[in-house]
Write a protein that holds these residues in place. Structure first.
Motif, PDB file in Angstrom:
ATOM      1  N   HIS A 259      19.955  16.194  -6.126  1.00  0.00           N
ATOM      2  CA  HIS A 259      18.555  15.885  -6.441  1.00  0.00           C
ATOM      3  C   HIS A 259      17.795  17.202  -6.565  1.00  0.00           C
ATOM      4  CE1 HIS A 259      18.718  11.468  -5.452  1.00  0.00           C
ATOM      5  NE2 HIS A 259      19.865  11.906  -4.928  1.00  0.00           N
ATOM      6  N   ASP A 328      15.608   5.615 -13.237  1.00  0.00           N
ATOM      7  CA  ASP A 328      16.204   4.855 -12.128  1.00  0.00           C
ATOM      8  C   ASP A 328      17.394   4.020 -12.601  1.00  0.00           C
ATOM      9  OD1 ASP A 328      16.657   4.000  -9.581  1.00  0.00           O
ATOM     10  OD2 ASP A 328      14.913   2.667  -9.459  1.00  0.00           O
ATOM     11  N   ARG A 335      19.665  10.676 -13.701  1.00  0.00           N
ATOM     12  CA  ARG A 335      18.774   9.594 -13.274  1.00  0.00           C
ATOM     13  C   ARG A 335      17.430  10.178 -12.865  1.00  0.00           C
ATOM     14  NH1 ARG A 335      19.102   7.044  -7.439  1.00  0.00           N
ATOM     15  NH2 ARG A 335      17.715   5.235  -7.593  1.00  0.00           N
ATOM     16  N   LEU A 337      13.767   9.895 -11.236  1.00  0.00           N
ATOM     17  CA  LEU A 337      12.992   9.140 -10.247  1.00  0.00           C
ATOM     18  C   LEU A 337      11.606   9.769 -10.205  1.00  0.00           C
ATOM     19  CD1 LEU A 337      15.914   9.140  -7.750  1.00  0.00           C
ATOM     20  CD2 LEU A 337      14.914   7.054  -8.657  1.00  0.00           C
ATOM     21  N   ASP A 339       8.350   8.427  -9.037  1.00  0.00           N
ATOM     22  CA  ASP A 339       7.398   7.525  -8.398  1.00  0.00           C
ATOM     23  C   ASP A 339       6.096   8.196  -7.981  1.00  0.00           C
ATOM     24  OD1 ASP A 339       9.155   5.421  -8.667  1.00  0.00           O
ATOM     25  OD2 ASP A 339      10.116   5.800  -6.739  1.00  0.00           O
TER      26      ASP A 339
END
Length: 452
Positions: A259, A328, A335, A337, A339
């Motif tokens: 990440h 997501d 991927r 993400l 948010d």
């Protein structure tokens, strides 16, 4: 702790010794114990460490094709230094002081084959552009109710899993082996490898852990130490932990997803997040994603470094096979993400648990920055649904040999990670491939022994 406090702790420790380690090209920690007196002498002046750690493979077999070191150089001691900022206490060794080090050249410059130095080089380029990278890695791995001796005696066949059956996210199974589960969480935290979460993953005796995010060098240090620490804690419970990417054709593989996010120089603003964008992605994030997608075929061996890695990268096994990205979406290579400002990040899902974290993070960061530097537009739409069926941007190389040859010939790989490093790493992967070609496998016996 300050440097003075760390030195005093070392002096006062009753063991009168220190544990030090360096990371080889495969991410294996190679080290030793040194006396307190020796440590105090070398912490200022530096030390020597045999450069064979960059001249042999995971089985301690010497490469016959590497330029950096080999029989032709005599395997001398290379200059090395201990990084005092990596100080940790080993909870399962009476709080013994521990430090990571790195190799340098005779002039004191970074050694181009040293994984930690490579990541530092990429970080320096990142900071010069005004970015502060924050990273974390998560690992999946299998646990067996075995010891090194029983595993060897059984020739790695018919090993007993820690628990039977497929129990992903199981409260029952984490309770069944609770002493081991607790020791992992508590021991790793005390070892300054803090976990965000720990749970059972689908598969017999399979666990997954997410490490708390940190500045990229600390994140890589934590990831490297996590793998060794898990194995050492497992030993104490009569357990063998393995981070192979794929242990069985009938079971999911083990990911080592990374990440990542870029922040401003004061670490106040997540530069990947844009609340006004429909996907909440900033321009820099889109370019970063586009850079990784573009570079992936050029640098795949840094994400999938072993023969076994490519047994994981098959369709329908929770690992990507296509050059795709999605919001997501766990079927894509990348991927997103997005948010919130705090949590907006990219997850690179190609990476397996068998990687060298320094090299994986260096490749992620360098390829993302390549996209920003060259203002690569993210023209490829986000994959909605099954990424295994989205071939619009192509597929990943299918074997270590294919991936290594692409990397070896790639001007892009040489530009973002350095020509000397790419040459050495390609040589080590070509060696790995040749070792594999000589091996006679169980599959061949079962397929050919009687019928052919």
């Amino acid at each position: 702790m300050t440097k003075t406090e760390i030195i005093q702790y070392v002096k006062d420790h009753p063991s009168k010794r220190v544990k030090i380690a360096f990371t080889d090209i495969d991410g294996v920690l190679r080290g030793k114990y040194v006396s307190t007196e020796k440590f105090l002498a070398v912490i200022e002046s530096g030390m020597g460490f045999c450069d064979v750690i960059f001249g042999w493979d995971v089985g301690d077999l010497a490469y016959d094709n590497a330029r950096h070191t080999g029989w032709h150089t005599g395997y001398p001691d290379a200059p090395a230094r201990i990084d005092i900022t990596t100080f940790r206490k080993i909870p399962w060794e009476n709080e013994m002081p521990f430090f990571l080090g790195e190799l340098i050249d005779k002039e004191g410059n970074p050694c181009y084959v040293c994984p930690r130095q490579l990541l530092k080089k990429v970080l320096n380029n990142t900071e010069q552009q005004g970015y502060m990278p924050y990273f974390s890695q998560e690992f999946e791995w299998f646990n067996f109710a075995e010891t090194p001796q029983t595993t060897s005696d059984k020739q790695f066949k018919n090993l007993t899993p820690l628990t039977p059956g497929m129990f992903g996210y199981s409260i029952l199974r984490s309770s069944l082996k609770n002493p081991f589960f607790n020791d992992l969480f508590e021991g790793l935290n005390k070892f300054d490898v803090p976990l965000e979460g720990l749970h059972t993953e689908t598969g017999p005796g399979t666990y997954e852990a997410a490490i708390v995010y940190a500045p990229v060098i600390e994140a890589a240090d934590r990831a490297v130490l996590f793998k060794t620490a898990v194995k050492e804690i497992a030993y104490r419970h009569g357990i063998m932990a393995t981070f192979m990417a794929k242990i069985s054709e009938n079971l999911p593989g083990c990911g080592g997803h990374v990440h990542q996010s870029l922040w401003d120089s004061k670490v106040k603003k997540n530069l990947f997040y844009n609340e006004n964008d429909p996907m909440k992605m900033s321009k820099q994030m889109k370019q970063y994603v586009a850079g990784q997608l573009f570079c992936l075929p050029h640098i795949l061996p840094l994400f999938a470094p072993t023969i076994n890695s490519y047994k994981r990268l098959v369709e329908g096994a929770w690992a990507p096979t296509t050059l795709t990205w999605g919001i997501d979406n766990r079927t894509t290579a990348l991927r997103v993400l997005a948010d919130s400002n705090k949590s907006c990040r990219l997850e690179t899902r190609v990476i397996g648990s068998d990687v060298n974290p320094y090299l994986a993070m260096a490749a992620c960061l360098a390829s993302g920055l390549y996209g920003i530097k060259n203002k690569i537009e993210l023209k490829q739409p986000a994959t909605a649904g099954n990424g295994y069926r989205d071939y619009s941007n192509g597929s990943l190389p299918a074997t270590l040999h294919e991936a290594t040859q692409l990397m070896k010939q790639s001007d892009v790989a040489k530009e973002i990670l350095g020509e000397n490093f790419i040459e050495h790493f390609a040589q080590t992967r070509e060696w790995e491939w040749r070792q594999h070609l000589k091996a006679v496998t169980d599959w061949e016996y079962k397929r050919y022994f009687e019928i052919i």
